[in-house]
Design a protein around this motif. Structure first.
Motif, short mmCIF file in Angstrom:
data_model
loop_
_atom_site.label_atom_id
_atom_site.label_comp_id
_atom_site.label_asym_id
_atom_site.label_seq_id
_atom_site.Cartn_x
_atom_site.Cartn_y
_atom_site.Cartn_z
N SER A 99 114.10 73.69 94.70
CA SER A 99 113.29 74.42 93.59
C SER A 99 113.35 73.90 91.96
O SER A 99 114.10 72.90 91.94
CB SER A 99 113.99 75.91 93.44
OG SER A 99 115.19 76.07 92.61
N GLY A 100 112.55 74.55 91.28
CA GLY A 100 112.44 74.04 89.92
C GLY A 100 113.93 74.35 89.29
O GLY A 100 114.52 73.55 88.58
N LEU A 101 114.45 75.62 89.59
CA LEU A 101 115.74 75.81 89.18
C LEU A 101 117.01 74.79 89.43
O LEU A 101 117.66 74.40 88.56
CB LEU A 101 116.11 77.32 89.45
CG LEU A 101 117.98 77.67 88.93
CD1 LEU A 101 117.77 77.75 87.49
CD2 LEU A 101 117.97 78.99 89.76
N LEU B 284 116.48 71.68 87.36
CA LEU B 284 117.05 71.76 86.12
C LEU B 284 118.61 71.87 86.25
O LEU B 284 119.40 71.12 85.40
CB LEU B 284 116.65 72.92 85.40
CG LEU B 284 115.26 72.97 85.27
CD1 LEU B 284 114.44 74.14 85.00
CD2 LEU B 284 114.97 72.28 83.75
N THR C 147 110.18 80.83 77.06
CA THR C 147 109.94 80.07 78.56
C THR C 147 110.54 81.19 79.50
O THR C 147 110.83 82.28 79.27
CB THR C 147 111.12 78.81 78.50
OG1 THR C 147 110.96 78.12 79.52
CG2 THR C 147 112.32 79.12 78.24
N PHE C 148 110.36 80.30 80.66
CA PHE C 148 110.44 81.16 81.87
C PHE C 148 112.37 81.24 81.98
O PHE C 148 112.89 80.40 81.55
CB PHE C 148 110.00 80.76 83.10
CG PHE C 148 110.44 81.46 84.32
CD1 PHE C 148 110.20 82.66 84.39
CD2 PHE C 148 111.11 80.66 85.50
CE1 PHE C 148 110.66 83.43 85.75
CE2 PHE C 148 111.63 81.32 86.57
CZ PHE C 148 111.38 82.63 86.96
N ALA D 286 114.41 80.65 83.84
CA ALA D 286 115.00 79.22 84.61
C ALA D 286 115.33 77.97 83.82
O ALA D 286 116.21 77.25 84.14
CB ALA D 286 113.97 78.85 85.82
N THR D 287 114.61 78.03 82.47
CA THR D 287 115.11 76.87 81.65
C THR D 287 116.51 76.93 81.19
O THR D 287 117.31 76.12 81.15
CB THR D 287 114.07 76.86 80.61
OG1 THR D 287 112.74 76.90 80.85
CG2 THR D 287 114.24 75.27 79.83
N ALA E 233 107.84 72.17 84.99
CA ALA E 233 107.43 73.10 86.05
C ALA E 233 106.06 73.40 85.92
O ALA E 233 105.46 73.79 86.80
CB ALA E 233 108.43 73.94 86.03
N GLN E 234 105.39 73.48 84.71
CA GLN E 234 104.06 74.03 84.59
C GLN E 234 103.20 72.55 84.16
O GLN E 234 101.82 72.96 83.71
CB GLN E 234 104.13 75.16 83.62
CG GLN E 234 104.91 76.15 83.61
CD GLN E 234 104.90 77.30 82.61
OE1 GLN E 234 104.10 77.21 81.67
NE2 GLN E 234 105.64 78.36 82.92
N SER F 184 108.63 72.41 89.41
CA SER F 184 108.92 73.26 90.45
C SER F 184 107.66 73.18 91.11
O SER F 184 106.46 72.81 90.81
CB SER F 184 108.92 74.64 89.67
OG SER F 184 108.62 75.61 90.62
N TYR G 86 106.87 76.08 93.18
CA TYR G 86 106.59 77.46 93.43
C TYR G 86 105.18 77.50 93.84
O TYR G 86 104.40 76.72 93.20
CB TYR G 86 107.04 78.14 92.17
CG TYR G 86 106.86 79.63 92.33
CD1 TYR G 86 107.78 80.67 92.78
CD2 TYR G 86 105.60 80.12 91.72
CE1 TYR G 86 107.59 81.73 92.92
CE2 TYR G 86 105.48 81.79 91.79
CZ TYR G 86 106.28 82.16 92.55
OH TYR G 86 106.24 83.79 92.44
N LYS H 103 102.47 77.53 91.26
CA LYS H 103 102.33 76.00 90.28
C LYS H 103 101.16 75.44 90.54
O LYS H 103 100.49 75.14 91.57
CB LYS H 103 103.57 75.30 90.27
CG LYS H 103 104.66 76.06 89.83
CD LYS H 103 105.00 76.32 88.39
CE LYS H 103 105.79 77.62 88.06
NZ LYS H 103 107.27 77.29 88.00
N GLY I 105 110.41 74.81 96.21
CA GLY I 105 110.64 73.36 96.23
C GLY I 105 110.65 72.80 94.61
O GLY I 105 110.41 73.61 93.90
N TYR J 32 105.50 84.92 78.40
CA TYR J 32 106.27 85.97 78.90
C TYR J 32 106.48 87.22 78.00
O TYR J 32 106.31 86.99 76.68
CB TYR J 32 107.36 85.12 79.13
CG TYR J 32 107.41 84.04 80.05
CD1 TYR J 32 107.42 84.47 81.56
CD2 TYR J 32 107.18 82.82 79.54
CE1 TYR J 32 107.13 83.27 82.51
CE2 TYR J 32 106.66 81.90 80.75
CZ TYR J 32 106.98 82.01 81.91
OH TYR J 32 106.39 81.05 82.94
C1 LIG Z 1 108.50 77.92 87.54
C2 LIG Z 1 109.53 77.51 86.44
C3 LIG Z 1 110.71 77.23 86.55
C4 LIG Z 1 111.52 77.61 87.87
O1 LIG Z 1 111.01 76.96 88.99
P1 LIG Z 1 111.57 77.92 90.56
O2 LIG Z 1 110.79 76.72 91.48
O3 LIG Z 1 110.92 78.89 90.57
O4 LIG Z 1 112.92 77.57 90.35
C5 LIG Z 1 111.45 76.65 85.45
N1 LIG Z 1 110.87 76.40 84.54
C6 LIG Z 1 109.51 76.93 84.11
C7 LIG Z 1 109.05 76.69 82.91
C8 LIG Z 1 108.58 77.31 85.04
O5 LIG Z 1 107.62 77.79 85.01
#
Ligand SMILES: *Cc1c(COP(=O)(O)O)cnc(C)c1O
Length: 367
Positions: A60-62, A65, A86-87, A89-90, A160-161, A182, A184, A187, A195, A311
């Motif tokens: 995943s993106g998480l 990171l 930010t989301f 997950a950062t 991720a974006q 990410s 997701y 995306k 992933g 957000y």
């Molecule tokens: C989507 C996203 C993530 C996390 O990605 P996941 O795959 O959902 O864990 C992290 N940072 C940013 C900026 C995102 O948009």
């Protein structure tokens, strides 16, 4: 009236159905369900796409990171600089590894971390800066890299974006010490599940990241360091290989649709997103601003037009980060953005007709 979707994964799937179905069946029949040729091929194709040397698929993106921070040895006692807008997950992996999140406001024009505000947040515990390429536009990396160099800090891109975005010609993922993607589903490059990927030009960090995400092993049952299971799923890798071939085309459509939005909305009271001269935007999101956005979002929804908020609550106002001790007013730009942002439908299947419909409706709502 047909719904105008915020993202349209069904339409995207139907356009490439045969290729996707074949790729998935290929993995099922191969019985190579963990790592194997699809993951290896995707990693080299995605590294090439990012114009970087190494890519490690993760789950995943998480995880991308978390893995990046872990291989830099970041942990208790360390501070990491993260943008306030930010989301979540950062910020989370910093906390999960026992380090401390240090927030910095974003700048008003492009919504990315304000390079001029970074130095004031640096102290003797600071180890890394994590710029986010928010909405698909790369943060102003040159001043960020300069301040990092001056203070001996690592730079981790949260890309991720921003799959495919460029900064002064350089692809997202090829600029910092490490970059995190990410996949997701929604995306710009999305899997059909979770992933992610870590991308880097540093062979040593690449090797550490690969080990960390696969139980710290050098070969089977030889565990050299503490690790986790963060492997990219083989079925997802096969799907991503198919979709990667279309990414530039889908990004080009996003840019065209963004241009159309701009044309139609130029004379309205909406604040439109601005494009930095240093960045080629890939419009993961098309975010406008208006003080009355809650009403606009609701009215669009009543007319079958999906929109979103990216957000609504900045990191320092989240309950989960109350322990940092920040208060309202600490990051005024991020707070203003959170109160006024509205994300319009944006994806690679959007049509000029869809954009026109959304804009007509918007004009009746805001004059
Ligand atoms: C989507 C996203 C993530 C996390 O990605 P996941 O795959 O959902 O864990 C992290 N940072 C940013 C900026 C995102 O948009």
């Amino acid at each position: 009236m047909t719904m105008i979707r915020f993202v349209d994964l069904k339409k995207q799937y139907l356009g490439i159905k045969q290729e996707i179905d074949d790729a998935v069946l290929g993995v099922l029949e191969s019985t190579q369900y963990i790592l194997g040729p699809e993951v290896t091929a995707f990693e080299s194709e995605f590294a090439a796409y990012c114009e970087a040397d190494h890519c490690i698929g993760v789950s995943s993106g998480l995880d991308a990171l978390t893995c990046s921070l872990a291989v830099l040895g970041i942990g208790p006692g360390d501070e990491v600089i993260v943008p306030a807008d930010t989301f979540i997950a950062t910020a989370l992996p910093v906390t999960l590894l026992g380090a401390t999140v240090r927030l910095v406001d974003c700048e008003d024009q492009y919504f990315n971390i304000d390079p001029a505000a970074i130095e004031g947040a640096i102290n003797e515990n600071t180890r890394a800066i994590m710029p986010v390429h928010l909405y698909g536009q790369i943060a102003d990396m040159d001043p960020i890299l300069a301040v990092a160099k001056k203070h001996g800090l690592y730079v981790i891109e949260d890309a991720a974006q921003a799959h495919g975005a460029r900064y002064k010609g350089k692809r997202a993922g090829s600029i910092g010490d490490l970059a995190c993607f990410s996949f997701y589903p929604g995306k710009n490059l999305g899997a059909y599940g979770d992933g992610g990927a870590v991308v880097t030009n540093d062979p040593e960090l690449a090797q550490k990241a690969r080990m960390y995400g696969n139980y710290g092993q050098t070969k089977k049952y030889h565990h050299e360091s503490i690790g986790q299971n963060m492997r990219l799923d083989s079925v997802q890798a096969a799907i991503l290989r198919v979709k990667l071939k279309y990414l530039d085309q889908w990004n080009a459509t996003r840019v065209q649709m963004a241009d159309l939005y701009r044309e139609h909305l130029a004379d309205t009271k909406l604040l439109l997103p601005q494009c930095a001269s240093f960045s080629d935007h890939v419009y993961h999101l098309f975010v406008v601003r208006h003080p009355d956005r809650d009403r606009i979002l609701e009215k669009l929804g009543q007319d079958q037009i999906q929109s979103g908020l990216h957000y609504p609550i900045p990191i320092h106002m989240q309950k989960s980060y109350a322990h940092l001790g920040y208060k309202p007013g600490d990051f005024p730009v991020a707070e203003k953005l959170a109160e006024t942002c509205l994300s319009l439908p944006m994806h690679g299947e959007l049509t000029a007709g869809d954009v026109e419909t959304v804009c007509e409706k918007l004009k009746t709502l805001i004059g």
